[in-house]
Each structure stands twice: as C-alpha cells, then as structure tokens.
Design a protein around this motif. Structure first.
Motif, PDB file in Angstrom:
ATOM      1  N   PRO A  35      15.839 -11.930  -7.580  1.00  0.00           N
ATOM      2  CA  PRO A  35      15.581 -12.120  -6.154  1.00  0.00           C
ATOM      3  C   PRO A  35      15.203 -10.794  -5.484  1.00  0.00           C
ATOM      4  CG  PRO A  35      17.608 -13.230  -6.804  1.00  0.00           C
ATOM      5  CD  PRO A  35      17.201 -12.382  -7.963  1.00  0.00           C
ATOM      6  N   THR A  36      14.240 -10.865  -4.571  1.00  0.00           N
ATOM      7  CA  THR A  36      13.781  -9.690  -3.843  1.00  0.00           C
ATOM      8  C   THR A  36      13.678 -10.016  -2.358  1.00  0.00           C
ATOM      9  OG1 THR A  36      11.452 -10.281  -4.195  1.00  0.00           O
ATOM     10  CG2 THR A  36      12.461  -8.782  -5.804  1.00  0.00           C
ATOM     11  N   ARG A  37      13.605  -8.974  -1.558  1.00  0.00           N
ATOM     12  CA  ARG A  37      13.326  -9.144  -0.132  1.00  0.00           C
ATOM     13  C   ARG A  37      12.150  -8.262   0.247  1.00  0.00           C
ATOM     14  NH1 ARG A  37      19.020  -7.628   0.351  1.00  0.00           N
ATOM     15  NH2 ARG A  37      19.206  -5.415  -0.122  1.00  0.00           N
ATOM     16  N   ILE A  38      11.364  -8.731   1.193  1.00  0.00           N
ATOM     17  CA  ILE A  38      10.191  -7.995   1.662  1.00  0.00           C
ATOM     18  C   ILE A  38      10.618  -7.034   2.754  1.00  0.00           C
ATOM     19  CG2 ILE A  38       7.974  -8.194   2.832  1.00  0.00           C
ATOM     20  CD1 ILE A  38       7.627 -10.918   1.441  1.00  0.00           C
ATOM     21  N   LEU A  39      10.283  -5.758   2.587  1.00  0.00           N
ATOM     22  CA  LEU A  39      10.588  -4.736   3.583  1.00  0.00           C
ATOM     23  C   LEU A  39       9.413  -4.498   4.520  1.00  0.00           C
ATOM     24  CD1 LEU A  39      12.361  -2.139   1.238  1.00  0.00           C
ATOM     25  CD2 LEU A  39      13.399  -3.972   2.603  1.00  0.00           C
ATOM     26  N   LEU A  40       8.193  -4.686   4.021  1.00  0.00           N
ATOM     27  CA  LEU A  40       6.987  -4.526   4.839  1.00  0.00           C
ATOM     28  C   LEU A  40       5.855  -5.280   4.156  1.00  0.00           C
ATOM     29  CD1 LEU A  40       5.808  -3.085   7.384  1.00  0.00           C
ATOM     30  CD2 LEU A  40       5.018  -1.280   5.848  1.00  0.00           C
ATOM     31  N   ASP A  41       5.021  -5.934   4.958  1.00  0.00           N
ATOM     32  CA  ASP A  41       3.891  -6.694   4.415  1.00  0.00           C
ATOM     33  C   ASP A  41       2.689  -6.501   5.343  1.00  0.00           C
ATOM     34  OD1 ASP A  41       2.314  -8.363   2.933  1.00  0.00           O
ATOM     35  OD2 ASP A  41       3.388 -10.207   3.439  1.00  0.00           O
ATOM     36  N   GLU A  42       2.162  -5.276   5.352  1.00  0.00           N
ATOM     37  CA  GLU A  42       1.094  -4.916   6.285  1.00  0.00           C
ATOM     38  C   GLU A  42      -0.017  -4.125   5.610  1.00  0.00           C
ATOM     39  OE1 GLU A  42       0.883  -5.955   9.295  1.00  0.00           O
ATOM     40  OE2 GLU A  42       2.887  -6.797   9.597  1.00  0.00           O
ATOM     41  N   LEU A  43      -0.298  -4.396   4.346  1.00  0.00           N
ATOM     42  CA  LEU A  43      -1.325  -3.628   3.645  1.00  0.00           C
ATOM     43  C   LEU A  43      -2.720  -4.140   4.027  1.00  0.00           C
ATOM     44  CD1 LEU A  43      -1.892  -1.414   1.519  1.00  0.00           C
ATOM     45  CD2 LEU A  43      -1.972  -3.237  -0.188  1.00  0.00           C
ATOM     46  N   ASN A  44      -3.581  -3.233   4.520  1.00  0.00           N
ATOM     47  CA  ASN A  44      -4.933  -3.594   4.937  1.00  0.00           C
ATOM     48  C   ASN A  44      -6.019  -2.779   4.257  1.00  0.00           C
ATOM     49  OD1 ASN A  44      -4.290  -5.580   7.117  1.00  0.00           O
ATOM     50  ND2 ASN A  44      -3.229  -3.807   7.990  1.00  0.00           N
ATOM     51  N   GLN A  45      -5.651  -1.678   3.585  1.00  0.00           N
ATOM     52  CA  GLN A  45      -6.637  -0.806   2.972  1.00  0.00           C
ATOM     53  C   GLN A  45      -6.169  -0.400   1.574  1.00  0.00           C
ATOM     54  OE1 GLN A  45      -8.446   2.148   5.853  1.00  0.00           O
ATOM     55  NE2 GLN A  45      -6.596   1.640   6.998  1.00  0.00           N
ATOM     56  N   ASN A  46      -7.121   0.125   0.814  1.00  0.00           N
ATOM     57  CA  ASN A  46      -6.814   0.472  -0.568  1.00  0.00           C
ATOM     58  C   ASN A  46      -5.850   1.653  -0.655  1.00  0.00           C
ATOM     59  OD1 ASN A  46      -7.059  -0.020  -3.304  1.00  0.00           O
ATOM     60  ND2 ASN A  46      -9.288  -0.132  -3.216  1.00  0.00           N
ATOM     61  N   PHE A  47      -5.006   1.648  -1.698  1.00  0.00           N
ATOM     62  CA  PHE A  47      -3.999   2.689  -1.871  1.00  0.00           C
ATOM     63  C   PHE A  47      -4.309   3.589  -3.069  1.00  0.00           C
ATOM     64  CE2 PHE A  47      -2.496  -1.338  -3.686  1.00  0.00           C
ATOM     65  CZ  PHE A  47      -2.322  -1.012  -5.022  1.00  0.00           C
ATOM     66  N   THR A  48      -5.561   3.547  -3.555  1.00  0.00           N
ATOM     67  CA  THR A  48      -5.954   4.363  -4.706  1.00  0.00           C
ATOM     68  C   THR A  48      -5.871   5.847  -4.365  1.00  0.00           C
ATOM     69  OG1 THR A  48      -7.482   2.610  -5.339  1.00  0.00           O
ATOM     70  CG2 THR A  48      -7.764   4.732  -6.405  1.00  0.00           C
ATOM     71  N   THR A  49      -5.406   6.650  -5.314  1.00  0.00           N
ATOM     72  CA  THR A  49      -5.281   8.090  -5.095  1.00  0.00           C
ATOM     73  C   THR A  49      -5.849   8.873  -6.274  1.00  0.00           C
ATOM     74  OG1 THR A  49      -3.098   8.251  -6.133  1.00  0.00           O
ATOM     75  CG2 THR A  49      -3.147   7.783  -3.784  1.00  0.00           C
ATOM     76  N   ASN A  50      -6.241  10.086  -6.004  1.00  0.00           N
ATOM     77  CA  ASN A  50      -6.711  11.011  -7.033  1.00  0.00           C
ATOM     78  C   ASN A  50      -5.521  11.827  -7.541  1.00  0.00           C
ATOM     79  OD1 ASN A  50      -9.087  11.520  -8.387  1.00  0.00           O
ATOM     80  ND2 ASN A  50     -10.170  12.240  -6.571  1.00  0.00           N
ATOM     81  N   GLU A  51      -4.554  11.151  -8.107  1.00  0.00           N
ATOM     82  CA  GLU A  51      -3.321  11.786  -8.569  1.00  0.00           C
ATOM     83  C   GLU A  51      -3.023  11.323  -9.994  1.00  0.00           C
ATOM     84  OE1 GLU A  51      -1.300  14.002  -7.042  1.00  0.00           O
ATOM     85  OE2 GLU A  51      -2.565  14.107  -5.260  1.00  0.00           O
ATOM     86  N   PRO A  52      -2.225  12.076 -10.728  1.00  0.00           N
ATOM     87  CA  PRO A  52      -1.862  11.634 -12.079  1.00  0.00           C
ATOM     88  C   PRO A  52      -0.792  10.553 -12.060  1.00  0.00           C
ATOM     89  CG  PRO A  52      -0.742  13.672 -11.582  1.00  0.00           C
ATOM     90  CD  PRO A  52      -1.641  13.388 -10.411  1.00  0.00           C
TER      91      PRO A  52
END
Length: 222
Positions: free
Chosen positions: A185-202
């Motif tokens: 079981p889980t609970r949602i803390l935030l559900d407001e994603l509108n843009q990509n979360f891709t990063t130039n990180e390892p």
C-alpha cells in the motif's frame, strides 16, 4: 534498472541496466542502448551536450560484504557508486528500478537516483525516508512533480528486495512500489507533474540529494 516499453498487443521487457558488485576491483555494469533512450512528445527536443560521467566510486574506497547474490556494496552515508549517464528516462517512459537493500537502523537515504546533486532536485529518485520507501519524479519538487510513499515502514537490518514501477502515464497512480515481489500500500504525496524530469546526470547507487542524502546500509543487484 529495467525499462519496459509497450508494443502492439503486448509488453516488451528487456534489461537496460544491470549493476552487480561481485568483482573485487570494479562492479559489473552492463548497459544497453535502451538505457539512454528517452521518449519525447511532439515539439520536444532531446538534451543537448549530453555529459559523460566516469564509472567510479565516490566518497572513498568501496567496501564489499556478502549479499543476497554474491557481494554487496556497503553504503555508509559517504560512499556511493556513480554508474555513468544511463537510465535517463522521462515522464513518457515506462520503466522499473529495483535492487536488494539492507537498511542500517532505517537511517535511510537515497537508494537509486538520476538527479541534480542537491536536495529535492530535478530527476527521478528512489529513497528511504524515516522508514518509508519513496519514489520521486520531479522537475520542480514543490509544484511540478509526482511523489508517493509506502504506508508501512520497511524493516531494518535485514535484506529486502525493493522495486518501483512507473507506467509512463504522467499520473501518480501509475507508480507502484513492491517489497519482496509484492505490491505494498502507498499514499500519494503530490500528483502535479506537467513537464519532463530528464537530467544530464549519472545514475547513482547509494547517492543523490547532496551529501546528506546518501544511503546508509547495503545495496546489491541493481
């Protein structure tokens, strides 16, 4: 980390990244071309000037101990493994990330991440926070992100297989967390994603979120 892409009438699953710590000198790291793939919507452009990061241990010489499968990495809140610029998924990419962990007294920290190196930053990250497993997919932590956490705390000081899946739907209901192969079981803390979360990180194993966010415990078979 495992990437899952839909096909006509079926789901094609293939291993995109596998990291094991069984060598006495360096981890076994296998990454396929799919590990760097990110789906874009019309009008979006891929990241430019894609950075290359060496595969290396950060924070000191590594320590290995017996794990569920061969040897495991001891993450002590200082040391972690940087696995290169791979697993760069975005919000249209169904993917799964999984590993074995043995938390140290539930001190927690970042288990797996591909994020900017600061607290509550852009990217995707799988953390243990006050005993709760959390999944973060974020562009901006406060208002452009999805976050969920487990309802029940994880057991301390024993090996458990932890996994999250994301179905590429851009909704927090599309994120699932599994412990020892069973959805919890889980609970949602935030559900407001509108843009990509891709990063130039390892991809970091046992690290992410800045120096204070590093994992305390053992990690195996990512």
């Amino acid at each position: 980390a495992q990437q899952v892409r839909p096909t006509a009438g079926a789901r094609e699953e293939h291993l995109a990244v596998h990291v094991a710590f069984d060598s006495p000198t360096k981890p076994l790291l296998v990454a396929t071309p799919a590990a760097a793939a990110t789906r874009l919507r019309p009008g979006e452009t891929p990241l430019v000037d894609r950075k290359d990061f060496p595969e290396q241990f950060i924070g000191g010489d590594p320590e290995f101990v017996p794990g569920p499968v061969g040897q495991a990495l001891r993450a002590d809140g200082q040391r972690f493994f940087q696995a290169g610029n791979i697993a760069g998924y975005g919000f249209y990419d169904p993917f799964t990330a999984a590993c074995w962990i043995q938390p140290q007294d539930l001190r927690g920290g970042t288990i797996l991440s591909k994020m900017i190196v600061s607290p509550e930053a852009t990217g995707w990250y799988f953390t243990l926070n006050k005993g709760q497993l959390q999944v973060h997919l974020a562009l901006r932590y406060l208002d452009d992100a999805m976050r969920i956490e487990t309802v029940q705390p994880l057991a301390a000081d024993r090996w458990q297989h932890v996994m999250f899946t994301y179905d590429g739907s851009r909704g927090a209901s599309g994120i699932k967390i599994l412990v020892d192969g069973k959805a919890v079981p889980t609970r949602i803390l935030l559900d407001e994603l509108n843009q990509n979360f891709t990063t130039n990180e390892p991809l970091r194993i046992g690290g992410g979120g800045g120096p204070d966010g590093r994992f305390h415990g053992l990690i195996d078979e990512v």
